[in-house]
Scaffold this motif. Structure first.
Motif, mmCIF file in Angstrom:
data_model
loop_
_atom_site.group_PDB
_atom_site.id
_atom_site.type_symbol
_atom_site.label_atom_id
_atom_site.label_comp_id
_atom_site.label_asym_id
_atom_site.label_seq_id
_atom_site.Cartn_x
_atom_site.Cartn_y
_atom_site.Cartn_z
ATOM 1 N N PRO A 210 26.814 23.064 51.244
ATOM 2 C CA PRO A 210 26.633 23.840 50.007
ATOM 3 C C PRO A 210 26.826 23.022 48.738
ATOM 4 O O PRO A 210 26.608 23.526 47.646
ATOM 5 C CB PRO A 210 27.687 24.944 50.105
ATOM 6 C CG PRO A 210 28.678 24.448 51.089
ATOM 7 C CD PRO A 210 27.966 23.527 52.022
ATOM 8 N N ARG A 211 27.227 21.761 48.901
ATOM 9 C CA ARG A 211 27.318 20.843 47.762
ATOM 10 C C ARG A 211 26.533 19.583 48.081
ATOM 11 O O ARG A 211 26.515 19.134 49.234
ATOM 12 C CB ARG A 211 28.790 20.495 47.473
ATOM 13 C CG ARG A 211 28.994 19.564 46.287
ATOM 14 C CD ARG A 211 30.471 19.456 45.899
ATOM 15 N NE ARG A 211 31.268 18.690 46.835
ATOM 16 C CZ ARG A 211 31.505 17.376 46.739
ATOM 17 N NH1 ARG A 211 30.971 16.679 45.753
ATOM 18 N NH2 ARG A 211 32.265 16.767 47.625
ATOM 19 N N ASP A 220 18.573 10.993 53.728
ATOM 20 C CA ASP A 220 17.128 11.102 53.558
ATOM 21 C C ASP A 220 16.720 12.517 53.171
ATOM 22 O O ASP A 220 15.652 12.718 52.587
ATOM 23 C CB ASP A 220 16.428 10.709 54.864
ATOM 24 C CG ASP A 220 16.747 9.290 55.276
ATOM 25 O OD1 ASP A 220 16.068 8.367 54.800
ATOM 26 O OD2 ASP A 220 17.698 9.107 56.066
ATOM 27 N N GLU A 221 17.576 13.480 53.474
ATOM 28 C CA GLU A 221 17.223 14.889 53.253
ATOM 29 C C GLU A 221 18.510 15.683 53.138
ATOM 30 O O GLU A 221 19.486 15.407 53.843
ATOM 31 C CB GLU A 221 16.390 15.365 54.449
ATOM 32 C CG GLU A 221 15.685 16.676 54.322
ATOM 33 C CD GLU A 221 14.827 16.954 55.556
ATOM 34 O OE1 GLU A 221 14.874 18.092 56.045
ATOM 35 O OE2 GLU A 221 14.134 16.026 56.038
ATOM 36 N N HIS A 222 18.527 16.653 52.232
ATOM 37 C CA HIS A 222 19.694 17.516 52.070
ATOM 38 C C HIS A 222 19.231 18.944 51.892
ATOM 39 O O HIS A 222 18.258 19.209 51.175
ATOM 40 C CB HIS A 222 20.531 17.096 50.859
ATOM 41 C CG HIS A 222 21.561 18.130 50.463
ATOM 42 N ND1 HIS A 222 21.534 18.798 49.259
ATOM 43 C CD2 HIS A 222 22.633 18.627 51.133
ATOM 44 C CE1 HIS A 222 22.550 19.638 49.196
ATOM 45 N NE2 HIS A 222 23.227 19.561 50.314
ATOM 46 N N HIS A 223 19.917 19.860 52.564
ATOM 47 C CA HIS A 223 19.634 21.291 52.422
ATOM 48 C C HIS A 223 20.916 22.013 52.049
ATOM 49 O O HIS A 223 21.953 21.864 52.709
ATOM 50 C CB HIS A 223 19.102 21.874 53.740
ATOM 51 C CG HIS A 223 17.829 21.261 54.209
ATOM 52 N ND1 HIS A 223 16.597 21.660 53.750
ATOM 53 C CD2 HIS A 223 17.595 20.258 55.098
ATOM 54 C CE1 HIS A 223 15.655 20.945 54.335
ATOM 55 N NE2 HIS A 223 16.236 20.083 55.157
ATOM 56 N N PHE A 224 20.860 22.805 50.975
ATOM 57 C CA PHE A 224 21.979 23.683 50.656
ATOM 58 C C PHE A 224 22.095 24.756 51.734
ATOM 59 O O PHE A 224 21.080 25.299 52.204
ATOM 60 C CB PHE A 224 21.750 24.372 49.309
ATOM 61 C CG PHE A 224 21.982 23.498 48.109
ATOM 62 C CD1 PHE A 224 23.178 22.803 47.948
ATOM 63 C CD2 PHE A 224 21.012 23.378 47.127
ATOM 64 C CE1 PHE A 224 23.402 22.012 46.830
ATOM 65 C CE2 PHE A 224 21.223 22.585 46.008
ATOM 66 C CZ PHE A 224 22.418 21.897 45.858
ATOM 67 N N ALA A 274 20.138 34.531 55.734
ATOM 68 C CA ALA A 274 21.590 34.463 55.600
ATOM 69 C C ALA A 274 22.064 33.198 54.899
ATOM 70 O O ALA A 274 22.991 33.235 54.086
ATOM 71 C CB ALA A 274 22.241 34.556 56.983
ATOM 72 N N SER A 275 21.429 32.071 55.188
ATOM 73 C CA SER A 275 21.972 30.774 54.778
ATOM 74 C C SER A 275 21.272 30.151 53.585
ATOM 75 O O SER A 275 21.840 29.292 52.907
ATOM 76 C CB SER A 275 21.895 29.791 55.948
ATOM 77 O OG SER A 275 20.538 29.409 56.187
ATOM 78 N N GLY A 276 20.028 30.516 53.359
ATOM 79 C CA GLY A 276 19.245 29.855 52.321
ATOM 80 C C GLY A 276 18.476 28.650 52.806
ATOM 81 O O GLY A 276 17.650 28.092 52.068
#
Length: 706
Positions: A210-211, A220-224, A274-276
């Motif tokens: 979440p941060r 290489d990739e980030h998901h909130f 639920a998670s985004g």
């Protein structure tokens, strides 16, 4: 002419266990560097490593036993002789046990105990001698879901698979920040360089958090992901593996068909709501994991310290098992330490629900009750009420839920003793403090963290400085207390046990190394930089500690919690501007939980204590960047400055762990000047995972301008 020496040392402040080289001039450490010859840490050092010398010379560090005179901010401390202090403590412990029973004594063990050889060899025996069920530790505000899943699936609480990071091609990180933590339940010093090596060989790292953490920024990739909903994403990935026929289980694994039924309703679309995290991203991650030549999923604090932490760790284990990467190079593997704490049963395998807490009836695991129930067990009258408390290297007032409530409970105890270096926010309530030597004054062998390392190594590190005549090592304190307590209880130690209580840890480690057959104490003395025992190797199913050496994919204790999870996810809705916010913690490389803020060099620079919020959440509440705000939860309120950063997921706010030193009665001259509040003035002791671990992540809060 000054006498200049180079000393080999080790940093045992965190799990990275980095090797050090110290320059010592006339007994003063003038330089601390990483040891390039260390086969595990390879010359790496983080800012915390240099602070070992600061702790050694800290004028606030206790070196002799002290007894509190008076109470509160007006209390004073008078020094005692060691024999007087040890007798006093043993007498008070014994009188409590004889008058009220063993459960009237409570014990809380802080994180540094796991980093000390002396506790491993002598401290655990002392705790057993207390004869109490009221045992607590930092584990239940940290990693117990890992341990419970390891116990249920592999047969031992410390059989925790770690990423074979040096050979993986696809590294999925969920709720972990090893760029700041140096790894956790994954001993991985020099993580920044190892990530560069991953990229150099064409591999990828993806982060769910979440941060946008320090780790996410080099990924290489980030998901909130919305706090508390990681289980939805992980189970949806399992759903994809099964639905698309990408799952395959090793021959010694049972329950794949039942698992398929259990995850059928946990679809990527449910995970997205639920998670985004988009359903497309969930499917892509599952497919990439299955297609990778080598890959591994790793989850840590962010997924353990939430309401479904055990489900998260179970889902991660299943993903590694079913994606074809379990017990294979570059996947999830099991280290083979020179001292095998699992196979030798130096630590027990762990059991669940042998007894329950008196007030809330929460089950124990591995001999411990959740730290979240500690205060109520002190304040609720009746048989088994905790009247006397022992703490060792812990500061639960800052590190467990509802710290102020715990602080009030400590004031009401009949007696409290702490084995600690400092008069801190917790130990200020103690009647007696017994200070052990610091890290540079004692020998070290890591009984725990070699078992979680990404490469098999071993290292013996003798003390850099000799202890003073008026000092005691922790093993001496625990050994003496064990002997004196048992005498007063009328059960003096047998000759063999008495001898063990007085035996230095070096002698015990030498025996364990010799019997293990991987290396010897003589080898380690000859090579103080450490001995390389090689890359991780496949060890399954022979090393499984389960009956018939098989793995059950669907342990009922975990799967019975899935309906509760599904109901919670189905009720979830996207956050709207002005809604209640979800609080998460954060870690900094310069911090070591609650106890290095008394070191000026680690607290310099830009303040790190602010509440981080997304700019849209600030705007929705009419709050300016940098403005002071009030943060309120069910438990309490704090006031702190807020900073707007795009690194936060909208609807989520973050405070660091380990701050909040502005309380009367401590003797932390510098830490008391460091700004910041304790996140555990807001976390809620009623929020627990099925394992008993505190749900510190995703606590609902309101934020408004002060």
């Amino acid at each position: 002419m000054a006498l200049t020496e180079t000393k080999i040392a080790v940093c045992n402040l965190c799990e990275a266990i980095c090797g050090l080289r110290l320059t010592v001039e006339d007994g003063v450490v003038t330089s601390v560097r990483g040891n390039p010859d260390d086969p595990l840490s390879r010359g790496y050092i983080c800012p915390k490593g240099v602070s070992l010398a600061d702790v050694y010379t800290d004028p606030d560090r206790l070196r002799r036993p002290v007894r509190r005179v008076g109470a509160g901010a007006d209390a004073t401390w008078e020094e005692l002789e060691w024999d007087e202090a040890l007798d006093l403590v043993a007498e008070r412990l014994a009188s409590t046990i004889l008058e009220h029973g063993g459960d009237a004594v409570g014990a809380y063990l802080g994180n540094p105990n796991a980093h000390s050889l002396g506790f491993g060899t002598h401290g655990a025996g002392f705790v057993r001698s207390l004869r109490t069920h009221n045992r607590f530790s930092a584990s239940t505000v940290d990693q117990v879901p890992h341990q419970l899943v390891a116990h249920l699936m592999y047969g031992h609480q410390l059989m925790i698979a770690v990423p074979d990071l040096d050979r993986t091609d696809f590294f999925l990180v969920v709720g972990a920040n090893p760029m700041a933590s140096n790894g956790s339940l994954m001993t991985v010093p020099d993580f920044p360089h190892r990530v560069r090596e991953l990229h150099d060989r064409g591999g990828r790292m993806v982060v769910l958090d979440p941060r946008r953490t320090e780790t996410a920024k080099v990924a290489d990739e980030h998901h909130f992901v919305r706090p508390g909903t990681d289980a939805a994403v992980l189970l949806a990935m399992l759903h994809v593996l099964v639905a698309e026929d990408l799952a395959s289980a090793p021959s010694y694994v049972d329950g794949l068909d039942r698992l398929a039924d259990l995850v059928a309703d946990f679809t990527p679309e449910l995970a997205e709501r639920a998670s985004g995290v988009s359903a497309e991203a969930v499917r892509s991650l599952a497919r990439e994991l299955a297609a990778a030549d080598s890959g591994v999923v790793y989850g840590r604090m962010g997924v353990s310290t939430q309401a479904f932490g055990t489900v998260c760790q179970w889902a991660i284990a299943c993903l590694n098992l079913l994606s074809g990467h379990f017990d294979r190079p570059g996947g999830a593997m099991f280290p083979e330490p020179a001292v095998d704490t699992v196979g030798r049963r130096i630590v027990g395998p762990g059991r669940y629900d042998r007894w329950r807490s008196r007030v809330r009836e929460v089950p124990e695991f591995a001999g411990e009750l959740p730290a979240s129930v500690m205060a109520e067990e002190m304040r609720t009258p009746g048989d088994g009420q905790i009247r006397t408390l022992v703490t060792s290297a812990g500061n639960p007032v800052l590190s467990t839920p509802d710290g102020p409530g715990l602080s009030r409970a400590l004031e009401e105890l009949d007696f409290m003793v702490s084995v600690d270096l400092y008069v801190n926010e917790t130990t200020r309530h103690a009647d007696v403090i017994l200070p052990p030597t610091s890290a540079l004054e004692r020998d070290q062998y890591d009984l725990v963290f070699h078992g979680f390392a990404v490469r098999n190594t071993a290292r013996w590190t003798p003390a850099v400085f000799e202890a003073g005549d008026d000092q005691r090592h922790d093993w001496q304190i625990f050994g003496e207390l064990t002997t004196r307590l048992n005498e007063r209880l009328g059960t003096p130690l047998a000759d063999e046990a008495a001898a063990a209580a007085a035996t230095p840890p070096a002698d015990l480690v030498a025996v364990l190394l010799e019997s293990g057959g991987r290396t010897t104490m003589a080898d380690l003395v000859e090579h103080p930089e450490g001995v390389d025992l090689g890359a991780l190797r496949p060890t399954m199913p022979e090393r499984l500690q389960t009956p018939e050496q098989r793995i059950d994919l669907t342990p009922p204790l975990v799967t019975d919690d899935l309906p509760r999870l599904h109901a919670a996810l189905a009720a979830a809705r996207p956050a709207a501007p002005g809604d209640e916010l979800l609080l998460i913690g954060r870690r900094h490389k310069q911090d070591c939980n609650s106890w290095l803020h008394n070191t000026p060099r680690l607290t310099r620079g830009k303040p790190r204590h602010h509440l981080l919020m997304h700019p849209d959440d600030l705007s929705a509440r009419g709050i300016a960047d940098g403005q002071r705000v009030t943060v309120t939860s069910r438990v309490g309120s704090v006031e702190v400055e807020a900073s707007g950063v795009d690194d936060m997921m909208p609807g989520v706010v973050s405070l660091p762990h380990g701050y909040g030193h502005q309380v009367p009665g401590t003797r932390l001259g510098h830490a008391s000047t460091v700004a910041g509040v304790s996140i555990n003035d807001l976390t809620d002791p009623e929020l627990l995972d099925v394992s008993g671990n505190a749900a510190l992540s995703g606590v609902p809060v309101q934020v408004c301008a002060t």
